[in-house]
Motif scaffolding. Structure first.
Motif, mmCIF file in Angstrom:
data_model
loop_
_atom_site.group_PDB
_atom_site.id
_atom_site.type_symbol
_atom_site.label_atom_id
_atom_site.label_comp_id
_atom_site.label_asym_id
_atom_site.label_seq_id
_atom_site.Cartn_x
_atom_site.Cartn_y
_atom_site.Cartn_z
ATOM 1 N N ALA A 98 0.997 -1.460 0.145
ATOM 2 C CA ALA A 98 0.066 0.158 -0.042
ATOM 3 C C ALA A 98 0.833 1.126 0.031
ATOM 4 C CB ALA A 98 -0.646 0.162 1.070
ATOM 5 N N SER A 99 0.154 2.672 -0.171
ATOM 6 C CA SER A 99 1.282 3.368 -0.528
ATOM 7 C C SER A 99 0.309 4.762 1.016
ATOM 8 C CB SER A 99 0.843 4.506 -1.756
ATOM 9 O OG SER A 99 -0.301 3.917 -2.086
ATOM 10 N N HIS A 100 1.026 5.522 1.121
ATOM 11 C CA HIS A 100 0.683 6.079 2.517
ATOM 12 C C HIS A 100 1.030 7.650 2.379
ATOM 13 C CE1 HIS A 100 4.540 6.295 2.999
ATOM 14 N NE2 HIS A 100 4.588 7.031 4.221
ATOM 15 N N LEU A 101 0.382 8.718 3.816
ATOM 16 C CA LEU A 101 0.566 9.989 3.496
ATOM 17 C C LEU A 101 1.590 10.018 4.980
ATOM 18 C CD1 LEU A 101 -3.212 11.265 3.112
ATOM 19 C CD2 LEU A 101 -1.336 11.137 1.722
ATOM 20 N N SER A 102 1.907 10.800 5.152
ATOM 21 C CA SER A 102 2.262 11.208 6.116
ATOM 22 C C SER A 102 3.101 12.929 6.531
ATOM 23 C CB SER A 102 3.796 10.531 6.485
ATOM 24 O OG SER A 102 4.599 10.546 7.290
ATOM 25 N N LEU A 103 2.313 13.419 7.228
ATOM 26 C CA LEU A 103 2.214 14.054 7.991
ATOM 27 C C LEU A 103 3.298 14.639 9.265
ATOM 28 C CD1 LEU A 103 0.445 16.874 8.076
ATOM 29 C CD2 LEU A 103 -0.712 16.548 9.410
ATOM 30 N N TYR A 104 4.231 15.842 8.892
ATOM 31 C CA TYR A 104 5.764 15.869 9.669
ATOM 32 C C TYR A 104 4.973 17.060 9.428
ATOM 33 C CZ TYR A 104 7.203 11.977 7.027
ATOM 34 O OH TYR A 104 8.151 10.837 6.439
ATOM 35 N N PRO A 155 -4.626 4.926 -1.412
ATOM 36 C CA PRO A 155 -4.006 4.863 -2.259
ATOM 37 C C PRO A 155 -3.691 5.348 -3.563
ATOM 38 C CG PRO A 155 -6.804 4.777 -1.816
ATOM 39 C CD PRO A 155 -6.137 5.633 -1.077
ATOM 40 N N TRP A 156 -2.779 4.247 -3.798
ATOM 41 C CA TRP A 156 -1.559 5.639 -5.699
ATOM 42 C C TRP A 156 -2.660 6.133 -6.431
ATOM 43 C CZ3 TRP A 156 2.513 6.973 -6.691
ATOM 44 C CH2 TRP A 156 3.419 7.281 -8.520
ATOM 45 N N GLU A 157 -3.442 5.805 -7.006
ATOM 46 C CA GLU A 157 -4.315 5.944 -8.175
ATOM 47 C C GLU A 157 -4.767 7.240 -7.538
ATOM 48 O OE1 GLU A 157 -4.475 2.825 -6.344
ATOM 49 O OE2 GLU A 157 -3.736 2.208 -7.353
ATOM 50 N N ARG A 158 -5.400 8.098 -6.800
ATOM 51 C CA ARG A 158 -5.593 9.036 -6.107
ATOM 52 C C ARG A 158 -4.884 10.053 -6.414
ATOM 53 N NH1 ARG A 158 -8.814 7.614 -1.249
ATOM 54 N NH2 ARG A 158 -10.503 6.770 -1.929
ATOM 55 N N TYR A 202 10.242 3.952 -5.259
ATOM 56 C CA TYR A 202 9.123 2.926 -5.143
ATOM 57 C C TYR A 202 8.202 3.171 -6.250
ATOM 58 C CZ TYR A 202 11.887 0.106 -1.894
ATOM 59 O OH TYR A 202 12.463 -0.362 -0.539
ATOM 60 N N GLN A 203 7.913 2.572 -7.299
ATOM 61 C CA GLN A 203 7.351 3.149 -8.130
ATOM 62 C C GLN A 203 5.985 3.300 -8.291
ATOM 63 O OE1 GLN A 203 8.885 4.395 -11.751
ATOM 64 N NE2 GLN A 203 10.582 3.718 -10.022
ATOM 65 N N HIS A 204 5.240 2.444 -7.048
ATOM 66 C CA HIS A 204 3.424 3.167 -6.340
ATOM 67 C C HIS A 204 4.188 4.016 -5.638
ATOM 68 C CE1 HIS A 204 2.684 0.052 -9.809
ATOM 69 N NE2 HIS A 204 2.182 1.318 -10.026
ATOM 70 N N GLY A 205 5.264 4.797 -4.783
ATOM 71 C CA GLY A 205 4.848 5.253 -3.662
ATOM 72 C C GLY A 205 5.000 4.294 -2.716
ATOM 73 N N GLU A 206 5.201 2.731 -2.878
ATOM 74 C CA GLU A 206 5.112 2.284 -2.228
ATOM 75 C C GLU A 206 5.464 2.350 -0.795
ATOM 76 O OE1 GLU A 206 5.524 1.480 -5.288
ATOM 77 O OE2 GLU A 206 6.361 -0.616 -5.201
ATOM 78 N N ILE A 207 4.931 2.565 0.668
ATOM 79 C CA ILE A 207 6.080 2.063 1.896
ATOM 80 C C ILE A 207 5.870 0.472 2.052
ATOM 81 C CG2 ILE A 207 3.644 0.526 3.082
ATOM 82 C CD1 ILE A 207 3.375 2.918 5.598
#
Ligand SMILES: Cc1cc2nc3c(=O)[nH]c(=O)nc-3n(C[C@H](O)[C@H](O)[C@H](O)COP(=O)(O)OP(=O)(O)OC[C@H]3O[C@@H](n4cnc5c(N)ncnc54)[C@H](O)[C@@H]3O)c2cc1C
Length: 537
Positions: free
Chosen positions: A325-331, A404-407, A466-471
């Motif tokens: 899966a891919s992710h968002l991270s708020l720093y 999701p990466w697609e978004r 990582y081509q789909h921003g995978e975590i």
């Protein structure tokens, strides 16, 4: 933070090396350091401007954040193999701070379930919330299943270092026991133990550590993460940059170099043998060995030249393994210290009222306005006793959720930091949702938030390739564990892989991948040799 390595463009680089490592994640650094220990001159090439892969830290406006290290289990235990391997690779320079009595707080709606340090305490903590005798028995059975799966893992991974006739003959026996745990989903195993779906929701409350909800993840992966933390969490004192800072001197002492801003475009293959790499400026550097830490999909799908790729027999099988899966991270940067804000060391795992993780993920995947399926909050400034010395008067927090990466794919072609207003608006709205989660549980932080910045799957792709921003590299579903080709030795002579795709995601697994890769290269058991050196074997 000590600067590790130097920029490729400002360096005088030899044309020829004993080994070249593509990527400076923990697996790449460990492989390089172990080869350096054996007298090899190793060149580490990193495309990012910082060494460390997901262990790197970054700074903005005087704040500092780690990216891919929030807690590590086992390292504090006296007879821990992982702890000894870290001592070995860092000459005991890397120190750890424990997270205390509770490492994770699992929250559904208004209910909180602490994961307590120690197996007895873990069970007792859960029993307070699940007092029924049947639930108590289920908790015992669950813990036993986790230990059984973890025990079977050893020979499964040891097999990955073997090759030739020995490997061929030993493989079925060494893999069999673990496959019994990889072939079932987490849900199937837990549903076989209990029909209390709330208990299942809580027991799988760390699923974000491997990125897949219970109905899609292999039980073996769940078990390895759960067991890893049963005895508590730890944080590297000085922050996650300490991994590279403490390992790099070994590489350099052997005559090696670590270069940033050095993207490898291609692995150079001649007569079926890897002989070096071509950088993105067209320059070719040669080596007796090439080790890729860039992930299996990148290595086989992008870095190998077309002709060599065509000869790799498992391309179709590799294509069938999904990226994770891919992710968002708020720093977040705060203008008060962790002590002033009374920030906890334990991580939060916040879920909607619904205990069915698969359903929560499905709803959010279909509709971004659905409740966030998981919100993970980590407090590095509270975990790291050295944070205040480095950043007086400040603290940082990180909040992660799945995305999701697609978004985000439609902004892929826009350059970093210049992706346009609609992208920024999307990020701002998501940031607010994540901040709301923080303020719900730690309202005192609201007044102290001085800075925040959201990374998206596009940021992950930009910095790590990582081509789909995978975590976590490849997905940890049952299919992944069937793929025998996810091992250090590649079908191309003198080309090896290391890193999370060779073992699994996780700091411990990435370190172990380095030992496995060098064992495969040398035909020696480097883990046992290291343990003997540290006095444990
Ligand atoms: C948000 C997040 C939180 C996490 N939290 C934890 C945690 O709390 N505990 C834990 O145990 N694990 C955690 N992990 C997992 C852990 O960080 C990773 O599994 C591990 O660090 C991966 O190491 P690796 O050796 O596979 O290399 P990676 O860290 O994946 O590094 C690979 C490197 O290769 C480089 N590269 C790729 N292509 C090229 C190229 N062509 N040329 C040159 N360089 C290239 C990349 O830029 C990157 O630096 C987390 C991960 C993430 C993303």
């Amino acid at each position: 933070m000590t600067k590790v390595g130097r920029s490729y463009k400002q360096s005088d680089v030899d044309e020829s090396w004993d080994a070249i490592v593509i990527g400076s994640g923990l697996g790449g650094l460990a492989s390089a350091a172990l080869l350096a220990n054996m007298g090899k001159r190793v060149l580490v090439l990193e495309r990012h401007y910082v060494i460390g892969g997901f262990t790197h830290t970054f700074k903005r406006k005087g704040y500092e954040w780690d990216v891919g290290v929030h807690y590590v289990g086992e390292v504090h235990r006296e007879r821990s193999v992982l702890g000894q391997l870290f001592n070995h690779i860092t000459d005991s320079e890397l120190k750890w701070e424990g997270m205390g009595e509770v490492y994770d707080r699992i929250i559904f709606g208004e209910h909180e379930y602490p994961f307590r340090t120690g197996v007895k305490q873990f069970k007792a903590g859960l029993r307070e919330h699940f007092p029924d005798a049947a639930d108590g028995r289920a908790i015992d059975e669950y813990v036993d299943a986790v230990f059984a799966a973890s025990k079977a893992a050893r020979s499964f991974y040891a097999e990955k270092a073997l090759s030739g006739v020995t490997g061929f003959l030993a493989a079925p026996f060494m893999r069999r026991a673990y496959l019994a745990h990889t072939r079932k989903t987490t849900w199937e195993v837990l549903r076989g133990i209990t029909d209390n779906t709330k208990l299942i929701g809580v027991l799988t409350g760390q699923y974000g550590d491997y990125g897949l909800p219970p109905k899609r993840s292999a039980f073996a992966m769940h078990a390895s993460v759960a067991k890893h933390y049963f005895f508590g969490g730890n944080y590297p004192i000085g922050g996650s940059a300490r991994f590279a800072e403490t390992i790099a001197p070994k590489i350099e002492a052997g005559g090696g170099m670590l270069l940033t801003n050095a993207p490898v475009d291609e692995i150079v293959v001649e007569a079926g043998e890897a002989v070096g790499v071509k950088l993105d400026d067209g320059r070719v550097l040669r080596a007796g060995l090439v080790i890729s830490n860039a992930g299996a999909l990148n290595t086989y799908g992008r870095l190998l030249p077309a002709e060599a790729r065509a000869r790799v027999g498992f391309s179709a099988a590799l294509d069938r393994i999904e990226p994770s899966a891919s992710h968002l991270s708020l720093y977040i940067g705060l203008n008060k210290t962790a002590a002033e804000l009374e920030l906890p060391k334990a991580n939060y795992w916040i879920y909607p009222d619904e205990y069915d993780h698969d359903l929560n993920v499905e709803r959010f995947t279909k509709d971004e306005s659905a409740p966030l399926p998981v919100t993970y909050i980590s407090f590095p400034a509270a975990k790291d006793p050295d944070f205040e010395r480095r950043h007086p008067g400040k603290s940082t927090i990180e909040i992660i959720t799945l995305a999701p990466w697609e978004r985000f794919a439609r902004w892929e072609q826009q350059p970093w930091k210049k992706r346009g207003e609609d992208y920024e608006a999307r990020k701002a709205a998501l940031s607010e949702r994540l901040l709301d989660q923080l303020y719900r549980f730690e309202p005192q932080t609201r007044e102290a938030v001085a800075y925040h910045e959201l990374s998206t799957p596009l940021s992950t792709k930009h910095f790590t390739a990582y081509q789909h921003g995978e975590i976590y590299g490849l997905s940890h579903d049952p299919g992944r564990f069937e793929a025998k080709f996810l091992r250090p030795r590649s079908p191309v002579d003198k080309l090896y892989l290391t890193g999370q795709d060779v073992v699994t995601a996780g700091i411990g697994a990435a370190l172990f991948s380095g030992y496995l890769t060098v064992s495969a290269i040398t035909g020696r058991n480097i883990v046992m040799e290291a343990l003997a050196e540290t006095g444990m074997a």
